[in-house]
Scaffold this motif. Structure first.
Motif, PDB file in Angstrom:
ATOM      1  N   GLU A  51      84.090-138.136 -66.146  1.00  0.00           N
ATOM      2  CA  GLU A  51      82.667-138.597 -66.211  1.00  0.00           C
ATOM      3  C   GLU A  51      81.802-138.433 -64.891  1.00  0.00           C
ATOM      4  OE1 GLU A  51      81.795-139.489 -68.909  1.00  0.00           O
ATOM      5  OE2 GLU A  51      83.605-139.082 -70.102  1.00  0.00           O
ATOM      6  N   ALA A  52      82.709-138.214 -63.766  1.00  0.00           N
ATOM      7  CA  ALA A  52      81.975-138.037 -62.674  1.00  0.00           C
ATOM      8  C   ALA A  52      81.110-136.694 -62.433  1.00  0.00           C
ATOM      9  CB  ALA A  52      82.846-138.104 -61.446  1.00  0.00           C
ATOM     10  N   ARG A  53      79.991-136.788 -61.659  1.00  0.00           N
ATOM     11  CA  ARG A  53      79.211-135.409 -61.190  1.00  0.00           C
ATOM     12  C   ARG A  53      80.063-134.804 -60.165  1.00  0.00           C
ATOM     13  NH1 ARG A  53      74.313-135.866 -59.598  1.00  0.00           N
ATOM     14  NH2 ARG A  53      73.451-134.216 -60.699  1.00  0.00           N
ATOM     15  N   TRP A  54      79.599-133.310 -60.061  1.00  0.00           N
ATOM     16  CA  TRP A  54      80.453-132.446 -59.117  1.00  0.00           C
ATOM     17  C   TRP A  54      80.124-132.816 -57.646  1.00  0.00           C
ATOM     18  CZ3 TRP A  54      78.379-129.728 -55.354  1.00  0.00           C
ATOM     19  CH2 TRP A  54      77.076-129.297 -55.287  1.00  0.00           C
ATOM     20  N   PRO A  55      79.067-133.311 -57.159  1.00  0.00           N
ATOM     21  CA  PRO A  55      78.783-133.703 -55.811  1.00  0.00           C
ATOM     22  C   PRO A  55      79.829-134.676 -55.600  1.00  0.00           C
ATOM     23  CG  PRO A  55      76.780-133.238 -56.806  1.00  0.00           C
ATOM     24  CD  PRO A  55      77.773-133.396 -57.998  1.00  0.00           C
ATOM     25  N   LEU A  56      80.096-135.845 -56.314  1.00  0.00           N
ATOM     26  CA  LEU A  56      80.927-136.996 -56.141  1.00  0.00           C
ATOM     27  C   LEU A  56      82.260-136.363 -56.032  1.00  0.00           C
ATOM     28  CD1 LEU A  56      79.134-139.740 -58.072  1.00  0.00           C
ATOM     29  CD2 LEU A  56      78.948-139.341 -55.618  1.00  0.00           C
ATOM     30  N   LEU A  57      82.765-135.590 -57.137  1.00  0.00           N
ATOM     31  CA  LEU A  57      84.110-135.007 -56.836  1.00  0.00           C
ATOM     32  C   LEU A  57      84.422-134.288 -55.633  1.00  0.00           C
ATOM     33  CD1 LEU A  57      83.955-133.381 -60.699  1.00  0.00           C
ATOM     34  CD2 LEU A  57      85.003-135.821 -60.008  1.00  0.00           C
ATOM     35  N   LEU A  58      83.244-133.485 -55.144  1.00  0.00           N
ATOM     36  CA  LEU A  58      83.534-132.968 -54.242  1.00  0.00           C
ATOM     37  C   LEU A  58      83.457-133.692 -52.972  1.00  0.00           C
ATOM     38  CD1 LEU A  58      83.583-130.025 -52.549  1.00  0.00           C
ATOM     39  CD2 LEU A  58      81.216-130.098 -52.351  1.00  0.00           C
ATOM     40  N   ASP A  59      82.801-134.777 -52.779  1.00  0.00           N
ATOM     41  CA  ASP A  59      82.963-135.785 -51.653  1.00  0.00           C
ATOM     42  C   ASP A  59      84.391-136.356 -51.796  1.00  0.00           C
ATOM     43  OD1 ASP A  59      81.649-137.147 -49.533  1.00  0.00           O
ATOM     44  OD2 ASP A  59      81.917-139.021 -50.635  1.00  0.00           O
ATOM     45  N   THR A  60      84.760-136.874 -52.921  1.00  0.00           N
ATOM     46  CA  THR A  60      86.151-137.424 -53.065  1.00  0.00           C
ATOM     47  C   THR A  60      87.178-136.307 -52.351  1.00  0.00           C
ATOM     48  OG1 THR A  60      85.642-138.388 -55.010  1.00  0.00           O
ATOM     49  CG2 THR A  60      87.834-138.026 -54.619  1.00  0.00           C
ATOM     50  N   CYS A  61      87.221-134.900 -52.893  1.00  0.00           N
ATOM     51  CA  CYS A  61      88.019-134.138 -52.306  1.00  0.00           C
ATOM     52  C   CYS A  61      88.105-133.838 -50.849  1.00  0.00           C
ATOM     53  CB  CYS A  61      87.988-132.849 -53.050  1.00  0.00           C
ATOM     54  SG  CYS A  61      88.056-132.923 -54.780  1.00  0.00           S
ATOM     55  N   LEU A  62      86.848-133.672 -50.159  1.00  0.00           N
ATOM     56  CA  LEU A  62      86.544-133.515 -48.967  1.00  0.00           C
ATOM     57  C   LEU A  62      87.115-134.711 -48.023  1.00  0.00           C
ATOM     58  CD1 LEU A  62      83.008-132.159 -48.820  1.00  0.00           C
ATOM     59  CD2 LEU A  62      85.056-130.876 -48.433  1.00  0.00           C
ATOM     60  N   ARG A  63      86.939-135.796 -48.496  1.00  0.00           N
ATOM     61  CA  ARG A  63      87.501-137.156 -47.823  1.00  0.00           C
ATOM     62  C   ARG A  63      89.018-137.073 -47.775  1.00  0.00           C
ATOM     63  NH1 ARG A  63      83.655-141.156 -46.682  1.00  0.00           N
ATOM     64  NH2 ARG A  63      81.442-140.639 -47.647  1.00  0.00           N
ATOM     65  N   ARG A  64      89.513-137.010 -48.888  1.00  0.00           N
ATOM     66  CA  ARG A  64      90.829-137.073 -49.179  1.00  0.00           C
ATOM     67  C   ARG A  64      91.714-135.972 -48.704  1.00  0.00           C
ATOM     68  NH1 ARG A  64      91.868-136.386 -54.840  1.00  0.00           N
ATOM     69  NH2 ARG A  64      91.846-134.305 -54.204  1.00  0.00           N
ATOM     70  N   ASP A  65      91.175-134.579 -48.783  1.00  0.00           N
ATOM     71  CA  ASP A  65      91.979-133.746 -48.327  1.00  0.00           C
ATOM     72  C   ASP A  65      91.582-132.952 -47.350  1.00  0.00           C
ATOM     73  OD1 ASP A  65      93.629-134.173 -50.721  1.00  0.00           O
ATOM     74  OD2 ASP A  65      92.363-133.099 -51.884  1.00  0.00           O
ATOM     75  N   PHE A  66      90.373-132.901 -46.628  1.00  0.00           N
ATOM     76  CA  PHE A  66      89.759-132.293 -45.620  1.00  0.00           C
ATOM     77  C   PHE A  66      89.213-132.924 -44.537  1.00  0.00           C
ATOM     78  CE2 PHE A  66      90.064-129.602 -49.661  1.00  0.00           C
ATOM     79  CZ  PHE A  66      90.610-128.533 -49.290  1.00  0.00           C
TER      80      PHE A  66
END
Length: 519
Positions: free
Chosen positions: A278-293
């Motif tokens: 259900e999440a929009r792509w900018p929030l998905l990207l923020d999750t990935c950047l915080r967690r993995d990068f």
């Protein structure tokens, strides 16, 4: 030459980048195929005529079935140089899709699922189907989603592709097929995860995918103008109608992500879309950047805005984009010195850029958000530039005071950018003030320093001292001045040198640098 005009003229003239029109037309893009595949008389156009004899072949790697006809407006070019009974164009399509699928799988992306278990026409078997039909210059390809195997994820469909590319202006059939196969098949890859990421993420990542598959293709280069002419438009909102080309231009942001963080950030984005359907792509990207990068959407977007200063004629080898000389220059608005704008609006995930004359020892800027406005994720860039180079950039980041200055004596112009790096939210307003050394600005105090003592070590008598530590952090156009912390956040890069000394050393080095020939 008047400040601001050169950028506009470069955009209008093309700045060496080719024109590119969207591949899909809005009337057919992304439609579920309830009306049937193009072999059905009830299918939406483009479709085969009832009188067409439709044949098919299996690609060399047996992943694809390519459907075609030899007659009517949907006919493929009939040249058959090897005399095996299959038109060379059809074989080219099969080989190219195999190369594309192998490449994407090698990057770590999942491929579309088998379509044999759908309740509709599967094209004869479970292979992915490509139908060669006449788009009549209304686009040149489209992925049509059919069914999702796991709720709203893990979806499959088929491809429509232009049958002969007559009148499209591609240099060759091979380049046309590579461009369409890499772009449209990436939509099928997206659907294998989650198909509803929105136009900006869908088209933007597909444009990135084509560039990643074959950098020599000019799809990304041609589309960059649609973003760079509207950097004040938010990446959070999908445009419609004539503005849909912006979705393709947003491929530049995903190109930045790939160059800055690697292919894994795009793979992670699609994988996260399944975990958070259900999440929009900018929030998905923020999750990935915080967690993995060890980064954030905000930090990435601020650096993206910095990289965008060095494109087209101002691209510098070794800084920012690897192929930035082929990208359109960013559009700026002309302003005089001094200037005070009392109601400057900047949207989330967007930038407002202004251009003023250079030549003064310093040009400084402040941005004061309206009272009661949260200053988080706001950034101010001040860049000294010439027609063919970015000399130096100073950047300050909220929530601290947004006040920055740059040595500008050797610059023909200075670009000032207000950047909003939020991944959600409405636009924010504030007062922007820009002034040069010795000018009395009417808004917030700029604390523009005196000209200072010339640096005897500089060839031209020297650049003046860059001022105090509150003048902002000097950065290269392709450099991120913020380093990851152990908690995954970012902080302003520091060190034992004072801001004044760092800026002075940077000014000396950049004052001696000359732009190398374009790659």
């Amino acid at each position: 030459m008047t400040a601001g005009v050169p950028t506009l003229l470069l955009l209008l003239a093309g700045a060496g980048t080719p024109h590119r029109l969207p591949h899909e037309v809005e009337a057919v893009k992304g439609l579920a195929a309830e009306s049937g595949r193009p072999t059905s008389p009830t299918a939406l156009e483009p479709r085969y005529l009832p009188t067409d004899t439709v044949e098919s072949i299996v690609s060399p790697g047996e992943r694809f079935r390519v459907h075609f006809t030899r007659q009517g407006p949907n006919a493929v070019p009939l040249t058959d140089a090897d005399g095996n009974g299959v038109p060379d164009f059809v074989e080219l399509v099969g080989r190219t899709y195999e190369r594309v699928a192998t490449f994407y799988a090698g990057l770590g992306f999942r491929l579309p699922p088998d379509d044999a278990n759908t309740s509709q026409d599967d094209g004869g078997d479970g292979r992915f189907d490509v139908y060669l039909v006449d788009f009549a210059l209304r686009g040149d390809g489209a992925f049509r989603q059919e069914v999702c195997l796991e709720g709203t994820t893990h979806c499959t469909g088929y491809m429509l592709q232009e049958n002969d590319f007559t009148g499209y202006g591609y240099p060759s059939d091979a380049e046309a097929v590579e461009t369409l196969a890499s772009h449209e098949f990436f939509h099928a890859v997206q659907a294998a995860y989650r198909p509803d990421l929105g136009g900006i993420a869908s088209e933007g990542t597909a444009v990135w995918a084509t560039e990643r598959f074959e950098p020599a293709l000019d799809d990304l280069e041609g589309f960059t103008r649609y973003y760079m002419s509207s950097p004040d438009r938010s990446l959070l909102t999908d445009p419609t109608g004539p503005g849909v080309s912006f979705n393709y231009g947003a491929g530049l942001f995903f190109q930045f992500l790939g160059e800055r963080f690697g292919d894994g950030v795009l793979v992670a984005l699609l994988e996260e879309s399944v975990r958070q359907p259900e999440a929009r792509w900018p929030l998905l990207l923020d999750t990935c950047l915080r967690r993995d990068f060890a980064s954030t959407f905000d930090a990435a977007f601020a650096q993206f805005a910095t990289w965008n200063l060095g494109t087209g004629p101002r691209a510098t080898p070794g800084g920012g984009y690897a192929r930035g000389e082929g990208y359109a220059p960013v559009l700026t608005a002309e302003a005089g010195l001094p200037t005070s704008m009392t109601s400057v609006r900047v949207a989330a995930a967007a930038s407002r850029l202004f251009e003023v004359p250079g030549g003064a020892p310093f040009v400084a800027a402040t941005f004061e958000p309206d009272p009661g406005t949260d200053p988080a994720a706001l950034h101010l860039l001040v860049a000294a530039v010439t027609d063919d180079a970015v000399l130096r950039v100073t950047r300050v980041d909220g929530p601290e005071a947004l006040r920055a200055q740059v040595a500008a004596q050797d610059a023909t112009r200075v670009v000032v950018a207000v950047v909003d790096g939020r991944s959600e939210g409405l636009g924010r307003y504030g007062r922007l003030c820009i002034a040069a050394t010795g000018q009395d600005a009417s808004c917030a105090p700029l604390q523009v320093p005196d000209a200072g003592t010339p640096d005897a070590g500089s060839p031209d008598g020297g650049s003046p001292d860059a001022g105090g530590a509150d003048a902002g952090s000097p950065v290269e156009p392709g450099e991120d001045p913020r380093t990851p912390t152990s908690s995954g956040g970012c902080q302003t890069a520091g060190g034992p040198l004072s801001g004044a000394l760092v800026a002075l050393l940077l000014g000396r080095r950049l004052g001696r640098r000359r732009r190398s020939p374009a790659r």
